[in-house]
Scaffold this motif. Structure first.
Motif, mmCIF file in Angstrom:
data_model
loop_
_atom_site.group_PDB
_atom_site.id
_atom_site.type_symbol
_atom_site.label_atom_id
_atom_site.label_comp_id
_atom_site.label_asym_id
_atom_site.label_seq_id
_atom_site.Cartn_x
_atom_site.Cartn_y
_atom_site.Cartn_z
ATOM 1 N N LEU A 59 -45.213 -22.215 -14.926
ATOM 2 C CA LEU A 59 -45.584 -20.698 -15.601
ATOM 3 C C LEU A 59 -46.284 -20.657 -16.600
ATOM 4 C CD1 LEU A 59 -43.034 -18.287 -13.458
ATOM 5 C CD2 LEU A 59 -45.430 -18.715 -13.114
ATOM 6 N N PRO A 84 -44.151 -10.942 -12.111
ATOM 7 C CA PRO A 84 -42.968 -11.775 -11.776
ATOM 8 C C PRO A 84 -43.267 -12.423 -10.635
ATOM 9 C CG PRO A 84 -42.337 -9.516 -12.444
ATOM 10 C CD PRO A 84 -43.697 -9.434 -12.167
ATOM 11 N N THR A 85 -42.851 -13.850 -10.572
ATOM 12 C CA THR A 85 -43.409 -14.577 -9.432
ATOM 13 C C THR A 85 -42.138 -14.855 -8.670
ATOM 14 O OG1 THR A 85 -45.070 -15.902 -10.529
ATOM 15 C CG2 THR A 85 -44.397 -16.785 -8.822
ATOM 16 N N ASP A 136 -45.527 -30.333 -8.177
ATOM 17 C CA ASP A 136 -46.269 -29.478 -9.107
ATOM 18 C C ASP A 136 -47.499 -29.182 -8.635
ATOM 19 O OD1 ASP A 136 -43.656 -29.946 -10.786
ATOM 20 O OD2 ASP A 136 -45.006 -31.151 -12.386
ATOM 21 N N ARG A 156 -37.377 -24.037 -8.135
ATOM 22 C CA ARG A 156 -37.381 -23.109 -9.186
ATOM 23 C C ARG A 156 -37.501 -23.722 -10.382
ATOM 24 N NH1 ARG A 156 -32.539 -20.782 -6.200
ATOM 25 N NH2 ARG A 156 -31.370 -21.904 -7.060
ATOM 26 N N ASN A 157 -36.884 -24.738 -10.607
ATOM 27 C CA ASN A 157 -37.034 -25.598 -12.022
ATOM 28 C C ASN A 157 -38.426 -25.584 -12.190
ATOM 29 O OD1 ASN A 157 -34.358 -25.317 -12.400
ATOM 30 N ND2 ASN A 157 -33.776 -27.308 -11.678
ATOM 31 N N ARG A 158 -39.066 -26.321 -11.525
ATOM 32 C CA ARG A 158 -40.458 -26.638 -11.685
ATOM 33 C C ARG A 158 -41.359 -25.331 -11.413
ATOM 34 N NH1 ARG A 158 -40.486 -29.945 -14.248
ATOM 35 N NH2 ARG A 158 -42.758 -30.163 -13.986
ATOM 36 N N LEU A 159 -41.135 -24.313 -10.847
ATOM 37 C CA LEU A 159 -41.826 -23.092 -11.274
ATOM 38 C C LEU A 159 -41.801 -22.366 -12.586
ATOM 39 C CD1 LEU A 159 -43.679 -20.998 -9.952
ATOM 40 C CD2 LEU A 159 -41.525 -19.738 -9.220
ATOM 41 N N SER A 160 -40.655 -22.526 -12.951
ATOM 42 C CA SER A 160 -40.261 -22.079 -14.510
ATOM 43 C C SER A 160 -41.064 -23.049 -15.498
ATOM 44 C CB SER A 160 -38.883 -21.904 -14.716
ATOM 45 O OG SER A 160 -38.084 -21.200 -14.050
ATOM 46 N N ALA A 161 -41.015 -24.166 -15.320
ATOM 47 C CA ALA A 161 -41.687 -25.257 -16.187
ATOM 48 C C ALA A 161 -43.259 -25.003 -16.165
ATOM 49 C CB ALA A 161 -41.270 -26.644 -15.758
#
Length: 245
Positions: free
Chosen positions: A153, A162-163, A198, A146-151
């Motif tokens: 995007l 929305p992913t 990533d 979740r943290n890497r996806l947010s970083a």
């Protein structure tokens, strides 16, 4: 192109079977993948001529042989897990020693402590310890992904929907992406370095714009992650150890 389920290549005195996977997308690039379980697959777009297929396989024969050799070398050193103190387990690309505590009357826990994976279990049972570790990895994977996806995007400007994120254990894939924008990741991926995580996330997000592995897709990957090939190669090289049970 004649419909043939596989081809056999010869290199270094060894015969290598390549499974042909038809792709109903003419004009895309023929791609060859060597899996950690030693399967070799060629994704063949519709319209590929016999000559083009033979040329592509011939150009990649030595590379396929080297990849198979590398994966076999890893397998030779991979032994089945016993889930006892002293084993090493990966997390975010690093090896961590496992320390098992048998505590019949205490809550069962898994925690990272000074570079070790500390497991407290009520039973001296390898399967139970394995399940406790798998649950810990799954929980950690949810947070890390979740943290890497947010970083990531903000770098994928084409993503306008929305992913959603989903975790699913997969035998031959690190991830996939649905047309509706759901990114599915293999929880075992949390054992890989962050750059490799990533790479997989960006790979799947690129599929929201380019739905195949044609030149436009790889050009997009190049823009958002110029060194994607290095991270992919590192992930491929670690796959057997990270998927080891």
């Amino acid at each position: 192109m004649e419909e043939t389920p596989s081809r056999v290549l010869t290199y270094g005195g060894e015969q290598i079977r390549v499974n042909l996977v038809p792709r109903a997308r003419p004009g895309t690039t023929l791609r060859i993948k060597v899996h950690p379980d030693l399967r070799v697959e060629a994704s063949v777009p519709d319209g590929t001529t016999e000559a083009d297929l033979e040329k592509a396989l011939h150009q990649k024969t030595r590379w396929i042989w080297q990849k198979l050799r590398d994966f076999r070398a890893v397998q030779e050193h991979a032994t089945p897990r016993a889930y006892v103190s002293g084993e090493s387990h990966f997390y975010l690309g690093r090896r961590h020693l496992l320390k098992v505590h048998h505590q019949p009357d205490a809550p069962e826990t898994v925690r990272m402590l000074r570079g070790r994976l500390e497991v407290s279990a009520q039973e001296r049972n390898a399967l139970r310890i394995q399940k406790l570790l798998e649950l810990w990895y799954f929980t950690r994977a949810q947070e890390v992904f979740r943290n890497r996806l947010s970083a990531l995007l903000p770098t994928t400007l084409w993503v306008s929907i929305p992913t959603a994120l989903k975790l699913q254990v997969m035998r031959t894939q690190w991830g996939n992406c649905s047309p509706g924008g759901t990114v599915t990741l293999n929880p075992h991926l949390v054992k890989a370095p962050r750059d490799c995580i990533d790479y997989v996330i960006l790979h799947e997000l690129c599929h929201l714009k380019e739905h195949n592995h044609g030149p436009a897709f790889w050009g997009l990957m190049e823009r958002v992650m110029p060194e994607w090939e290095r991270h992919k190669a590192r992930l491929d090289g670690m796959a057997e150890m990270m998927l080891q049970k």
